[in-house]
Design an enzyme around this catalytic site. Sequence first.
Site, PDB file in Angstrom:
ATOM      1  N   ASP A 126       0.832  -1.189   0.000  1.00  0.00           N
ATOM      2  CA  ASP A 126       0.000   0.000   0.000  1.00  0.00           C
ATOM      3  C   ASP A 126       0.878   1.255   0.000  1.00  0.00           C
ATOM      4  O   ASP A 126       2.072   1.198  -0.237  1.00  0.00           O
ATOM      5  CB  ASP A 126      -0.908  -0.047   1.236  1.00  0.00           C
ATOM      6  CG  ASP A 126      -2.139   0.810   1.080  1.00  0.00           C
ATOM      7  OD1 ASP A 126      -2.218   1.543   0.087  1.00  0.00           O
ATOM      8  OD2 ASP A 126      -3.013   0.745   1.953  1.00  0.00           O
ATOM      9  N   THR A 127       0.262   2.386   0.320  1.00  0.00           N
ATOM     10  CA  THR A 127       0.905   3.700   0.327  1.00  0.00           C
ATOM     11  C   THR A 127       2.201   3.740   1.133  1.00  0.00           C
ATOM     12  O   THR A 127       2.286   3.199   2.230  1.00  0.00           O
ATOM     13  CB  THR A 127      -0.082   4.722   0.926  1.00  0.00           C
ATOM     14  OG1 THR A 127      -1.307   4.657   0.195  1.00  0.00           O
ATOM     15  CG2 THR A 127       0.473   6.129   0.860  1.00  0.00           C
TER      16      THR A 127
END
Length: 358
Positions: A237-238
């Site tokens: 993810d981020t």
Amino acid sequence: MEAAGSGSLGLGDTQPPGTARPGAAEGVVPMKRNEKEVAKEGKSVGFVLVHAGAGYHSESKAKEYKQVCKKACQKAIEKLQAGALAVDVVTAALIELEDSPFTNAGMGSNLNLSGDIECDASTMDGKSLNFGAVGALRGIKNPILVANKLLSEAQKGKLSAGRIPPCFLVGEGAYKWAVDHGIVPCPPDIMATKFSLSAFRKNRRKLELAEKVETEMIQTKKRREVSENTNVTTSLDTVGAVVVDHEGNVAAAVSSGGLAMKHPGRVGQAAVYGCGCWAENTGGHNMYSTAVVESTLYEPCWQGNVQWPYRQKMLTRPYWRLCKRSLFTHISRLPPGAVAGQSLAIEGGVCRLRSPIN
């Protein structure tokens, strides 16, 4: 996840996280001068935390994930030692994360439904509260550079004819603005990596299979199979970072390639104001400076608190340590029996700080 820092705004003892999971490791950049010399002069060098994203971290690539965090932290520390401000330091850290093929940001990001890479990124300066962001950006290797440039250009004031400068641009408009402001474009075939292309092909086959299913019973079964196998085909993810500079200013930044097989043009929370990151210096009604990125909270003051909640199976997170001689990384993992996406784990620690000496 990794963090490192040194200097009087971050001088002091540290307490290790009480809930560290197996697989943790840590590290710090050697100081040019020892702690006593810096403390005596009352000069700050700063503090950095970075993370490489939540999701599935392959055990076979654990070394690579940690190395990515280490490089990002080292680059940020070099900038701090050279006197750079927090908002530029946090950008330098994110560039290292975006350039890695092991993160879902910049180079090697997830491909969307059309087989293209579209990235989101944002950054915030705690001193001015200015914000810069891009969404669904194609053709730029380091989207965080565009977000940083938007922030810095906005600080210059109004444009010709009294126009308000943009702080958040998306799609083609973001790309054209970036090129017009000197940011070099990147061919799409360079942005995609062998891993991201392989994941796209596997996900596309699964999607095609699901669309051919005719009965609800078979649909349910196939979706369950897809869900159980997503670990081998999805990226993390981020990514994000928070920084405290030598003046005590805080800044935060995040970058993401978004969901695998997302609809073209989709903008995730990494680019949205108040969602992906936040930074605000102490002063006025604020007793503490605060810097936040997705999954990380840091509140520096007399005592700095660090927390990293996560719902995915694993999280390569920042680690904090001041005035030491080694650099640390830490991979957080959900406890046995926890269900990714349905369970929440919170880890953290406390760093006791001393204020600069007058």
